[in-house]
Design an enzyme around this catalytic site. Structure first.
Site, PDB file in Angstrom:
ATOM      1  N   ARG A   1       1.574 -10.993  10.246  1.00  0.00           N
ATOM      2  CA  ARG A   1       2.901 -10.419  10.533  1.00  0.00           C
ATOM      3  C   ARG A   1       4.007 -11.369  10.086  1.00  0.00           C
ATOM      4  O   ARG A   1       5.160 -10.963   9.933  1.00  0.00           O
ATOM      5  CB  ARG A   1       3.089 -10.151  12.039  1.00  0.00           C
ATOM      6  CG  ARG A   1       2.140  -9.157  12.703  1.00  0.00           C
ATOM      7  CD  ARG A   1       1.965  -7.881  11.947  1.00  0.00           C
ATOM      8  NE  ARG A   1       0.837  -7.975  11.033  1.00  0.00           N
ATOM      9  CZ  ARG A   1       0.610  -7.120  10.043  1.00  0.00           C
ATOM     10  NH1 ARG A   1       1.439  -6.132   9.816  1.00  0.00           N
ATOM     11  NH2 ARG A   1      -0.441  -7.273   9.253  1.00  0.00           N
TER      12      ARG A   1
ATOM     13  N   GLN B   1      -8.011  -5.032   9.371  1.00  0.00           N
ATOM     14  CA  GLN B   1      -6.969  -4.719  10.344  1.00  0.00           C
ATOM     15  C   GLN B   1      -7.395  -3.591  11.287  1.00  0.00           C
ATOM     16  O   GLN B   1      -6.557  -2.922  11.890  1.00  0.00           O
ATOM     17  CB  GLN B   1      -5.667  -4.338   9.636  1.00  0.00           C
ATOM     18  CG  GLN B   1      -5.060  -5.485   8.833  1.00  0.00           C
ATOM     19  CD  GLN B   1      -3.694  -5.136   8.278  1.00  0.00           C
ATOM     20  OE1 GLN B   1      -2.715  -4.994   9.000  1.00  0.00           O
ATOM     21  NE2 GLN B   1      -3.625  -4.997   6.971  1.00  0.00           N
TER      22      GLN B   1
ATOM     23  N   ASP C   1      -3.439   7.496   5.265  1.00  0.00           N
ATOM     24  CA  ASP C   1      -3.002   6.108   5.419  1.00  0.00           C
ATOM     25  C   ASP C   1      -3.706   5.493   6.636  1.00  0.00           C
ATOM     26  O   ASP C   1      -4.092   6.205   7.564  1.00  0.00           O
ATOM     27  CB  ASP C   1      -1.486   6.086   5.612  1.00  0.00           C
ATOM     28  CG  ASP C   1      -0.901   4.693   5.460  1.00  0.00           C
ATOM     29  OD1 ASP C   1      -1.619   3.797   4.969  1.00  0.00           O
ATOM     30  OD2 ASP C   1       0.269   4.498   5.835  1.00  0.00           O
TER      31      ASP C   1
ATOM     32  N   LYS D   1       0.817  -1.210   0.000  1.00  0.00           N
ATOM     33  CA  LYS D   1       0.000   0.000   0.000  1.00  0.00           C
ATOM     34  C   LYS D   1       0.851   1.260   0.000  1.00  0.00           C
ATOM     35  O   LYS D   1       0.512   2.240  -0.666  1.00  0.00           O
ATOM     36  CB  LYS D   1      -0.943   0.003   1.191  1.00  0.00           C
ATOM     37  CG  LYS D   1      -0.279   0.111   2.553  1.00  0.00           C
ATOM     38  CD  LYS D   1      -1.306   0.130   3.671  1.00  0.00           C
ATOM     39  CE  LYS D   1      -0.652   0.191   5.029  1.00  0.00           C
ATOM     40  NZ  LYS D   1       0.090   1.447   5.255  1.00  0.00           N
ATOM     41  N   THR D   2       1.964   1.242   0.751  1.00  0.00           N
ATOM     42  CA  THR D   2       2.824   2.434   0.792  1.00  0.00           C
ATOM     43  C   THR D   2       3.421   2.703  -0.582  1.00  0.00           C
ATOM     44  O   THR D   2       3.533   3.855  -1.017  1.00  0.00           O
ATOM     45  CB  THR D   2       3.937   2.259   1.838  1.00  0.00           C
ATOM     46  OG1 THR D   2       3.352   1.957   3.112  1.00  0.00           O
ATOM     47  CG2 THR D   2       4.781   3.525   1.957  1.00  0.00           C
TER      48      THR D   2
END
Length: 763
Positions: free
Chosen positions: A598, A249, A218, A32-33
């Protein structure tokens, strides 16, 4: 020049959709970043000036990473962009216009400890027992109210209006007045007061609407109501709002995050483009499959499925422990094995639902010699000696900061006792002035000695005030710790604790010098603001040589090659409070989803049949989240091993019922147990045992022959000490002994005829 061909199709679509509202649903590890930074770079490539772009994040670490990535794509033009956390951007706005709502620009930002202290003082002034109404509890109510954009009166109006509610309201009002008099804002005020500024002064809002033509947010699923309203107000005119998030999330509902902000985005912006990023670049296919299977049981979510082009990877290893100590011992042994396979300790994280679970894990890791760091412990800036320095600095910037003054007026000791401070406080209250004004002109009622001590303190502060504008920031920090005696007070003692305090203060001075070298505005005010806005999440990565222990909530946004999730039991995870609340249960499931995703390569899950937690013995079923993961993804290596270890401690001929031990058809030499079809094997290895009965030769085996069944290097499981390695077998007959090394307990020697151990195969 950046290349959009470097993106996958959906990332590219996100980067090329430049106008109007955009919702990017970005699954865990989906880049996403990357998509967001390319979109911003593409806006600039299409002629949008960087100063017209705003990007909001939730951590300084995320903001820094985003800014660095954009700079790599477009160069130094990024310096004109506003990229930062909600709180840092709001501070920037308030420093410019807060005078319009009755504060001065030199306002102090109170941290959580400061805020709790003001609550405690307010309770005392209102003669309310802080045992019946704890300051921390009051602070939580105040924070929750501000996150919901409620004043004290509005909060009271929405409540039950009972006696307790009235008392909290009264403290809330007093708390707000004390902050206002101190020209201070708490962390929630940074957002709340910005919203107030926009609503009460439309020209200010209009200025920022015209300035920020393109807004990016974000982690949109983590926004609370205040943040939602800030974004809505700023984007109302241009409607060029791009939000990135993952409803799966959303795990911070307990602190005000509202999942409906992302779920209802299309209701707020019917014309919005919705883009799903589902290709995962982090985890193996098996890990993603498990995550998808768990989260699919939630109903309040937007449909999406993570997928990857990588190989299936290792099976997820599941362990049923006898108790929490055995669980911790198993974790230690697996960590050791990973480390032997070239996993750095920093590649590994152990996650749990509640902080209390860390105690036994820490004990076992210490015994095993495994270096670890508990994430979520005290921040560097929360250490007493550092908060003392900060109090001096904050008072220099804001003379109305009574909390800071009270902290350091007698630190180091300068014979200004509590009674003297009480007299100063009463004098200030009577004259409606700050405590610092009372220090400048102390009450006549004080005797000569305390008056002299107060005057010396005032002279010290005024001297520092004269010096601060003419010196580099780092040099001024050194002057402060020298002149105040903060370092010299510890130099006469050589205890480890005092040496550490001195080192911490030197580190603080170094941090100030580094800030001055890297900042565009190397002022004391800017440095204090930077310190106030540092969060726990910004600290991750400080200790690369350590394994990380943390709660599942703290793990969001991070990734590790190997992840352990401990305590997967009903009543613990999910917790008891969520059992009868569907919304809470779904948030618990999202928390499990976050924990699973994770992991990049290896995932280890564990639960205990019996757990001592909160000074209470718990017997819980395994978590429903484990039951939601298909058996095909799990390697349930140890199921039943504990019962065999227990059985092994009792001579076979004394058992009331002979054990049934089925041989696999193709492997008669060894006993196999566990889930049919699984690869795991456990070997009891009692000679002469055939299906359905125990022959008399067992006596001979246990009197001498049994020692031949174990060899140095074999892996074994002990009922109490967990997994270990056989070092040596010696002696004969009833004197036969076995020496075993346990990761968390060291070497132990047992009688072969009595030891509750079984031989196992590890994976």
């Amino acid at each position: 020049m950046f290349d959009l061909n470097a993106l996958n199709p959906m990332q590219r679509k996100a980067a090329e959709t430049l106008e109007g509202p955009v919702l990017i649903l970005a699954g865990a590890g989906s880049g996403k970043t990357r998509a967001l930074t390319y979109r911003i770079a593409n806006l600039i490539a299409h002629g949008i000036p960087p100063y017209a772009i705003l990007a909001l994040t939730f951590t300084n670490k995320a903001a820094k990473e985003m800014k660095n990535r954009i700079e790599q794509l477009i160069g130094s033009e990024v310096t004109d962009m506003w990229v930062g956390t909600f709180h840092s951007i709001c501070v920037r706005i308030l420093r410019r216009d807060i005078e319009k709502i009755g504060y001065s620009r030199s306002f102090t930002i109170y941290d959580e400890d400061d805020s709790v202290k003001v609550c405690r003082e307010s309770l005392k002034e209102l003669d309310i027992d802080d045992k019946t109404l704890p300051p921390k509890e009051v602070r939580r109510y105040i924070s929750d109210a501000k996150n919901k954009m409620l004043t004290a009166d509005e909060w009271f109006a929405k409540g039950p209006k009972d006696y307790r509610c009235q008392r909290i309201h009264d403290v809330f009002v007093r708390y707000e007045a004390k902050l206002k008099n101190a020209n201070a804002l708490d962390f929630d005020d940074l957002l709340f007061k910005t919203l107030q500024l926009f609503v009460d002064h439309p020209p200010v809002l209009d200025y920022y609407r015209r300035k920020f033509k393109y807004i990016h947010v974000d982690e949109y699923q983590d926004t609370n109501q205040t943040q939602y309203q800030l974004v809505r107000l700023l984007s109302m005119t241009n409607r060029n709002l791009c939000v990135v998030g993952d409803d799966d999330q959303s795990i911070y509902g307990w602190r005000g995050a509202d999942i409906h902000n992302i779920l209802d985005f299309e209701k707020d912006y019917p014309e919005a483009a919705v883009i799903k990023l589902e290709q995962n670049y982090r985890s193996t296919a098996n890990i993603l499959d498990a995550a998808n299977q768990v989260i699919a049981h939630n109903s309040g979510r937007k449909e999406k499925t993570l997928w990857t082009e990588t190989a299936p990877g290792e099976s997820i290893l599941l362990f049923r422990a006898g108790d929490e100590r055995e669980e911790a011992a198993w974790v230690c042994e697996r960590v050791k094995q990973l480390h032997e396979k070239q996993y750095a300790y920093s590649d590994i994280a152990v996650l749990y639902r509640t902080h209390a679970q860390s105690r036994v894990l820490e004990e076992m890791l210490t015994r095993a010699g495994i270096p670890y760091k508990t994430f979520g412990g005290p921040r560097f800036y929360d250490r007493k000696e550092i908060k003392d320095i900060l109090a001096y600095l904050r008072l220099l910037v804001n003379h109305d900061d009574n909390v800071s003054l009270e902290r350091i007026i007698n630190t180091p000791r300068r014979s200004i006792g509590d009674s003297t401070v009480d007299a100063l406080r009463e004098h200030a209250l009577m004259l409606h002035q700050s405590l610092y004004d009372s220090v400048r002109t102390p009450p006549e009622s004080l005797s000569s000695r305390p008056r002299k001590c107060i005057q010396d303190f005032y002279t010290l502060m005024e001297g520092l005030e004269k010096e601060r504008n003419g010196m580099p920031l780092g040099d001024f920090m050194q002057l402060v710790v020298d002149k105040t005696g903060l370092i010299s007070q510890f130099k006469g003692e050589t205890s480890e604790e005092n040496l550490e305090r001195i080192q911490n203060m030197k580190e603080f001075i170094g941090a100030a010098r580094q800030f001055a070298n890297e900042s565009e505005e190397p002022t004391l005010e800017a440095f204090l603001e930077n310190v106030a806005l540092v969060t726990d999440l910004d600290r991750e990565g400080e200790a690369p040589q350590y394994l990380t222990l943390m709660t599942l909530h703290s793990a969001k946004g991070l990734e590790y090659r190997a992840v352990f999730i401990a305590g997967l039991e009903e009543g613990l995870f999910p917790n008891n409070r969520s059992a009868s609340d569907p919304e809470r249960l779904e948030e618990e499931r999202r928390l499990c989803y976050v924990g699973i995703t994770r992991a990049k390569e290896r995932l280890f899950l564990s639960y205990a049949k019996r757990r001592n937690l909160y000074n209470e013995i718990m017997h819980n079923e395994r978590s429903r989240f484990l039951r939601e993961i298909p058996d095909r993804l799990l390697l349930d290596q140890w199921t039943g091993v504990h019962d065999r270890a227990l059985a092994a401690s009792t001579p076979a001929w004394k058992r009331e019922t002979p054990p049934r031990m089925d041989f696999p058809k193709a492997r008669k030499p060894n006993l196999s147990f566990g889930t049919p079809g699984m690869k795991q094997k456990g070997v009891l290895n009692i000679p002469g045992v055939t299906k359905g009965f125990v022959p008399s030769k067992v006596r001979e085996a246990e009197n001498g022959t049994l020692k031949m069944l174990f060899s140095p290097g074999d892996s074994v499981l002990h009922r109490k000490f967990g997994e270990g390695k056989v070092l040596e077998v010696f002696g004969n007959g009833s004197d036969a002994r076995i020496r075993i090394f346990f990761t968390a307990y060291g070497e132990k020697i047992f009688s072969l005829s009595m030891a509750p151990i079984v031989k196992i195969e590890t994976h």
